[in-house]
Design an enzyme around this catalytic site. Structure first.
Site, mmCIF file in Angstrom:
data_model
loop_
_atom_site.group_PDB
_atom_site.id
_atom_site.type_symbol
_atom_site.label_atom_id
_atom_site.label_comp_id
_atom_site.label_asym_id
_atom_site.label_seq_id
_atom_site.Cartn_x
_atom_site.Cartn_y
_atom_site.Cartn_z
ATOM 1 N N HIS A 1 -0.344 4.211 0.009
ATOM 2 C CA HIS A 1 -0.911 5.544 1.110
ATOM 3 C C HIS A 1 -1.380 4.780 1.951
ATOM 4 O O HIS A 1 -1.450 4.454 2.677
ATOM 5 C CB HIS A 1 -2.050 6.192 -0.334
ATOM 6 C CG HIS A 1 -3.024 5.238 -0.314
ATOM 7 N ND1 HIS A 1 -2.803 4.440 -1.213
ATOM 8 C CD2 HIS A 1 -4.095 5.195 0.696
ATOM 9 C CE1 HIS A 1 -4.020 3.266 -1.352
ATOM 10 N NE2 HIS A 1 -5.110 3.519 -0.076
ATOM 11 N N LYS B 1 1.085 -1.110 0.169
ATOM 12 C CA LYS B 1 -0.536 0.420 0.053
ATOM 13 C C LYS B 1 0.688 1.015 -0.219
ATOM 14 O O LYS B 1 1.629 1.687 0.370
ATOM 15 C CB LYS B 1 -0.701 -0.073 0.878
ATOM 16 C CG LYS B 1 -1.778 1.224 1.394
ATOM 17 C CD LYS B 1 -2.524 0.758 2.321
ATOM 18 C CE LYS B 1 -3.549 2.265 2.700
ATOM 19 N NZ LYS B 1 -4.320 2.012 3.723
#
Length: 229
Positions: A106, A104
């Site tokens: 963000h 991921k």
């Protein structure tokens, strides 16, 4: 055999997680049985599953554990359920952690890890459903060790799975669990083994699930793929 192990075998069957018949495994082997933890789909089933894992973990590893690591994807609900059950049964808070298949990029929790971030000094137990080859640990082990600041700063206590298939790993005469222990130096255990399953459903059971025909198929399968230990 402990009572909870007998109950767990019946539980796997009742949930459709352990089946008998003819199945093609990922390895290409034709197996007379198949176990799929994806069959646990309700809250009640996951609650009971967590209890079985917690009891087996307590029996095999004790309380000196800080983190349950569940490899994506099937290991994630297993680690969560086990952590909840362990807290309720034994009064100890154990954190859960899992890896992401895709990192991921963000948000506050960006990165490759879901849940608790393992740190130096932590003692980690890996929780999976079943392993035939031990290959999943080859992916998981470096991810866990990458979180330590120096070699040995994080301890992997061991691994636990639902079922020990008791068949030899590829390119070995030993089981996948024994292969993991030899390669990485930590114990690999199971809630139950196929020997336990046969004992409960055939030797001491009604033989309605493991019939004489299925038992003959199991004997033939283990004559070809059974492990030395």
């Amino acid at each position: 055999m402990e009572q909870y192990k007998k109950e767990f075998i019946d539980f796997m069957v009742s949930c459709g997680v352990l089946k008998f018949g003819s199945f093609t495994l990922k390895s290409g082997r034709q197996s007379p049985f198949f176990m799929n933890a994806g069959g646990y789909v309700s809250g009640g089933q996951l609650a009971r599953l967590g209890e079985y894992y917690a009891r087996a973990i307590h029996d095999n590893f004790g309380d000196d554990i800080d983190v349950f690591f569940g490899p994506a994807y099937k290991g994630i609900p297993l680690a969560v359920a086990a952590a909840i059950a362990y807290s309720r049964l034994y009064g100890k808070e154990i954190r859960y952690c899992a890896d992401r298949k895709e990192e991921k990029d963000h948000g506050a929790d960006k990165g490759s890890i879901l849940g608790y971030k393992i740190k130096d000094g932590d003692r980690v137990l890996i929780i999976e459903d079943v392993t035939t080859s031990g290959k999943s640990i080859d992916e998981v082990y470096p991810k866990i060790k990458a979180m330590e600041s120096a070699p040995g700063a994080i301890t992997i206590v061991g691994e636990i799975v639902s079922l020990d298939r008791q068949e030899r790993a590829p390119d070995s005469d030993k089981s996948a669990l024994s292969t993991i222990t030899e390669k990485y130096g930590f114990p690999a255990r199971a809630i139950v083994s196929m020997e336990d399953v046969v004992r409960a459903l055939y030797t001491e059971g009604s033989r309605t699930l493991i019939t004489e025909e299925i038992k003959a198929q199991l004997d033939a399968y283990y004559a070809e793929w059974g492990c030395s230990r």
